[in-house]
Design an enzyme around this catalytic site. Structure first.
Site, PDB file in Angstrom:
ATOM      1  N   SER A 119       3.017   0.834  -4.108  1.00  0.00           N
ATOM      2  CA  SER A 119       3.993   0.208  -4.755  1.00  0.00           C
ATOM      3  C   SER A 119       4.554   1.270  -5.942  1.00  0.00           C
ATOM      4  CB  SER A 119       3.520  -1.127  -5.573  1.00  0.00           C
ATOM      5  OG  SER A 119       3.304  -2.096  -4.737  1.00  0.00           O
ATOM      6  N   PHE A 177      -1.875 -11.395   3.943  1.00  0.00           N
ATOM      7  CA  PHE A 177      -3.333 -10.631   3.625  1.00  0.00           C
ATOM      8  C   PHE A 177      -4.218 -11.614   2.998  1.00  0.00           C
ATOM      9  CE2 PHE A 177      -0.065  -7.063   3.318  1.00  0.00           C
ATOM     10  CZ  PHE A 177      -0.156  -6.550   4.776  1.00  0.00           C
ATOM     11  N   ALA A 178      -4.272 -12.698   3.361  1.00  0.00           N
ATOM     12  CA  ALA A 178      -5.184 -13.829   3.004  1.00  0.00           C
ATOM     13  C   ALA A 178      -6.675 -13.408   3.252  1.00  0.00           C
ATOM     14  CB  ALA A 178      -4.877 -15.130   3.136  1.00  0.00           C
ATOM     15  N   TYR A 216       4.891 -10.999 -10.100  1.00  0.00           N
ATOM     16  CA  TYR A 216       5.043  -9.894  -9.146  1.00  0.00           C
ATOM     17  C   TYR A 216       5.179 -10.151  -7.846  1.00  0.00           C
ATOM     18  CZ  TYR A 216       3.755  -5.134  -7.441  1.00  0.00           C
ATOM     19  OH  TYR A 216       3.761  -3.803  -6.993  1.00  0.00           O
ATOM     20  N   ARG A 342       5.714   0.303 -14.690  1.00  0.00           N
ATOM     21  CA  ARG A 342       4.840  -0.100 -15.620  1.00  0.00           C
ATOM     22  C   ARG A 342       4.432   0.482 -16.947  1.00  0.00           C
ATOM     23  NH1 ARG A 342       1.856  -3.981 -12.874  1.00  0.00           N
ATOM     24  NH2 ARG A 342       1.706  -3.955 -10.744  1.00  0.00           N
ATOM     25  N   THR A 356       1.412   1.772 -10.264  1.00  0.00           N
ATOM     26  CA  THR A 356       0.103   1.385  -9.683  1.00  0.00           C
ATOM     27  C   THR A 356       0.469   1.226  -8.109  1.00  0.00           C
ATOM     28  OG1 THR A 356      -0.123  -0.573 -10.417  1.00  0.00           O
ATOM     29  CG2 THR A 356      -1.541   1.131 -11.423  1.00  0.00           C
ATOM     30  N   GLY A 357      -0.454   1.805  -7.113  1.00  0.00           N
ATOM     31  CA  GLY A 357      -0.340   1.217  -5.790  1.00  0.00           C
ATOM     32  C   GLY A 357      -1.746   1.047  -5.268  1.00  0.00           C
ATOM     33  N   SER A 383      -9.580   0.652  -0.693  1.00  0.00           N
ATOM     34  CA  SER A 383      -8.692  -0.516  -1.315  1.00  0.00           C
ATOM     35  C   SER A 383      -9.796  -1.742  -0.846  1.00  0.00           C
ATOM     36  CB  SER A 383      -7.372  -0.661  -0.935  1.00  0.00           C
ATOM     37  OG  SER A 383      -7.358  -1.202   0.619  1.00  0.00           O
ATOM     38  N   ASN A 384      -9.047  -2.617  -1.786  1.00  0.00           N
ATOM     39  CA  ASN A 384      -9.710  -4.191  -1.663  1.00  0.00           C
ATOM     40  C   ASN A 384     -11.302  -4.102  -2.031  1.00  0.00           C
ATOM     41  OD1 ASN A 384      -9.559  -6.727  -0.987  1.00  0.00           O
ATOM     42  ND2 ASN A 384     -10.825  -6.537   0.875  1.00  0.00           N
TER      43      ASN A 384
HETATM   44  S1  HEL Z   1      -0.349  -5.365  -5.039  1.00  0.00           S
HETATM   45  C1  HEL Z   1      -0.770  -4.742  -6.635  1.00  0.00           C
HETATM   46  C2  HEL Z   1       0.134  -3.387  -6.297  1.00  0.00           C
HETATM   47  N1  HEL Z   1       0.942  -3.292  -5.454  1.00  0.00           N
HETATM   48  C3  HEL Z   1       1.061  -4.539  -4.836  1.00  0.00           C
HETATM   49  C4  HEL Z   1       1.359  -3.677  -3.711  1.00  0.00           C
HETATM   50  C5  HEL Z   1       1.061  -2.683  -4.301  1.00  0.00           C
HETATM   51  N2  HEL Z   1       0.455  -3.779  -2.457  1.00  0.00           N
HETATM   52  C6  HEL Z   1       0.429  -4.875  -1.742  1.00  0.00           C
HETATM   53  O1  HEL Z   1       1.004  -5.797  -1.825  1.00  0.00           O
HETATM   54  C7  HEL Z   1      -0.681  -4.858  -0.649  1.00  0.00           C
HETATM   55  C8  HEL Z   1      -1.517  -6.153  -0.922  1.00  0.00           C
HETATM   56  C9  HEL Z   1      -2.728  -6.229   0.225  1.00  0.00           C
HETATM   57  C10 HEL Z   1      -3.802  -4.910  -0.117  1.00  0.00           C
HETATM   58  C11 HEL Z   1      -4.955  -5.188   0.376  1.00  0.00           C
HETATM   59  C12 HEL Z   1      -5.625  -3.913   0.180  1.00  0.00           C
HETATM   60  O2  HEL Z   1      -6.523  -3.722  -0.975  1.00  0.00           O
HETATM   61  O3  HEL Z   1      -6.008  -3.029   0.978  1.00  0.00           O
HETATM   62  N3  HEL Z   1      -5.445  -6.194  -0.174  1.00  0.00           N
HETATM   63  C13 HEL Z   1      -6.043  -7.553   0.726  1.00  0.00           C
HETATM   64  O4  HEL Z   1      -5.667  -7.554   1.760  1.00  0.00           O
HETATM   65  C14 HEL Z   1      -6.406  -8.591  -0.221  1.00  0.00           C
HETATM   66  N4  HEL Z   1      -6.766  -9.602   0.678  1.00  0.00           N
HETATM   67  C15 HEL Z   1       0.119  -5.411  -7.671  1.00  0.00           C
HETATM   68  C16 HEL Z   1      -2.057  -4.464  -6.928  1.00  0.00           C
HETATM   69  C17 HEL Z   1       0.376  -2.606  -7.833  1.00  0.00           C
HETATM   70  O5  HEL Z   1      -0.367  -2.045  -8.503  1.00  0.00           O
HETATM   71  O6  HEL Z   1       1.698  -2.846  -8.069  1.00  0.00           O
HETATM   72  O7  HEL Z   1       0.930  -1.409  -4.067  1.00  0.00           O
END
Ligand code: HEL
Length: 411
Positions: A119, A177-178, A216, A342, A356-357, A383-384
């Site tokens: 992001s 991504f549930a 968001y 941010r 952040t990303g 990630s995750n």
């Molecule tokens: S989420 C956030 C971050 N942003 C948003 C965007 C980004 N990324 C996403 O929307 C990816 C979501 C799935 C990521 C995945 C993982 O961690 O790899 N998670 C899942 O699949 C969870 N079930 C608000 C954190 C931001 O910081 O702006 O980048």
């Protein structure tokens, strides 16, 4: 694209920390000139305009390089194959890396490695749109419907609502991504149109009335991509290239959608499955089509530091447009959101500005001081993993608050 690099070389298994006391690279931005891109993009102010005339910049403590190294070690101990940080501070560069870029080859992670920025892309999209505002081709308080008739079901949603996550448009990635791994594998090689992504969002009710609350949503920055393409008549990748990447000489920054490969040398990204103990999934190759203008940029720590330094220093937007980006809505006790930007309020009282990303395999932070004089980019190539994400935030404290003064770690 060519980038100038210095002092490469991380050593596997050890924190590598280098402090360069001379300007770290040949200047890729010449403050004595203005840049006019071939696309007809605006002249970029040659020198940063003083933000608050007469007000001295608050003195910052020196970065806490030992603290930075400790944060990166913790991130790796918590499950990231590798972690890196780079600070650019008025021509001085501090770099640190820990762990590996590639679990297969065990190549050490380097602070020069490229990665997916997620992001942080939203800030690139916002800069392009605010340049268009400056060219009188877009108005922030105009309904999106004026530019993209019929796209959205509510003609009260303005461009400003979209860029500040106050449109109420549901985030379609919540459902996508549930389940993290199967959700990712289902879209890894897919190519979506922007309108397909908006349609996914509109299957769900809006989260709030336009302007009523911060919520968001990636959908907002898909709409931003549509606006860029409609107004410039170019793909978003061309707009990033002509308006940001080329003028700033960002040699490590790419938008390759729908290609799945990261050009050149890069850190592989590893998605942590939801099931505890399951092996990491190599998520490096993907279209990132589910995000596009909301999250598909590829970059490096050096380029993100240059980008935020230039943005906050007033070299990408005139002061009035930057001031629009910096009108913040409170998110929680330590964070706020402007337009594609941010703000994080650190424990020492310093506020930093950036984004952040989180994209499968990569967590990143890219922030700078109000005047852009000091910038930090940090990456973990997983990630995750909520622990990794929150520990990595400690790089901001080390970069901007200095070493703890009190025995209990308070700064
Ligand atoms: S989420 C956030 C971050 N942003 C948003 C965007 C980004 N990324 C996403 O929307 C990816 C979501 C799935 C990521 C995945 C993982 O961690 O790899 N998670 C899942 O699949 C969870 N079930 C608000 C954190 C931001 O910081 O702006 O980048």
């Amino acid at each position: 694209m060519v980038s100038t690099r210095v002092g490469r070389g991380a050593v596997l298994g050890a924190v590598v920390l280098s402090v360069l006391t001379v300007p770290a690279r040949a200047a890729t931005w010449d403050p004595g000139t203005t840049a006019r891109a071939a696309s007809g993009a605006p002249d970029i102010p040659a020198r940063p305009a003083p933000r608050e005339p007469g007000a001295p910049a608050p003195a910052l403590p020196a970065p806490d390089t030992a603290g930075l190294a400790a944060v990166l070690r913790s991130v790796v101990a918590q499950g990231a194959p590798g972690a890196l940080a780079r600070i650019d501070d008025h021509g001085r560069t501090y770099r640190a890396a820990q762990g590996v870029a590639d679990r297969g080859t065990q190549r050490a992670l380097s602070t020069d490695d490229r990665f997916r920025v997620g992001s942080i892309t939203k800030t690139f999209s916002t800069v392009v749109l605010l340049q268009l505002v400056d060219e009188h081709r877009l108005a922030l308080d105009e309904p999106v419907d004026h530019y993209l008739p019929g796209l959205l079901p509510d003609d009260r949603i303005t461009v400003r609502h979209v860029l500040s996550h106050r449109s109420g448009l549901y985030d379609y990635t919540n459902d996508m991504f549930a389940d993290s791994v199967s959700g990712f594998e289902a879209v890894r090689n897919k190519v979506f149109t922007y309108r397909q992504l908006v349609a996914l969002s509109l299957k769900k009710p809006r989260t709030n009335a336009p302007g009523a609350a911060y919520s968001y949503s990636n959908t907002n920055f898909v709409v931003a991509g549509l606006l860029i393409e409609k107004l410039t008549g170019q793909p978003v990748g061309t707009a990033y290239l002509k308006r940001v990447i080329e003028p700033l000489g960002l040699g490590d920054t790419f938008y390759v959608h729908p290609d799945t490969a990261i050009p050149g040398r890069y850190a592989r990204g590893y998605l942590t499955p939801d099931k505890a103990g399951a092996p990491l999934v190599d998520a490096t190759a993907q279209t990132v089509s589910w995000a596009q203008s909301a999250g598909a940029v590829i970059s490096s720590a050096r380029d993100l530091d240059v980008f935020f330094g230039a943005l906050l220093g007033g070299r990408l937007l005139p002061p009035a447009r930057l001031a629009e980006m910096e009108k913040f809505t409170k998110v929680d006790s330590t964070t706020a959101y402007g337009l594609g930007l941010r703000r994080r309020d650190l424990s020492c009282g310093v506020s930093v500005y950036g984004h952040t990303g989180a994209v499968q395999g990569y967590y990143s932070y890219a922030f700078g001081t109000k005047d852009g004089g000091r910038t930090l980019t940090a990456l973990a190539n997983t990630s995750n993993n909520a622990k990794v994400l929150s520990t990595l935030a400690g790089t901001l404290e080390s970069a901007f608050c200095g070493a703890p003064k009190a025995a209990d770690g308070r700064r």
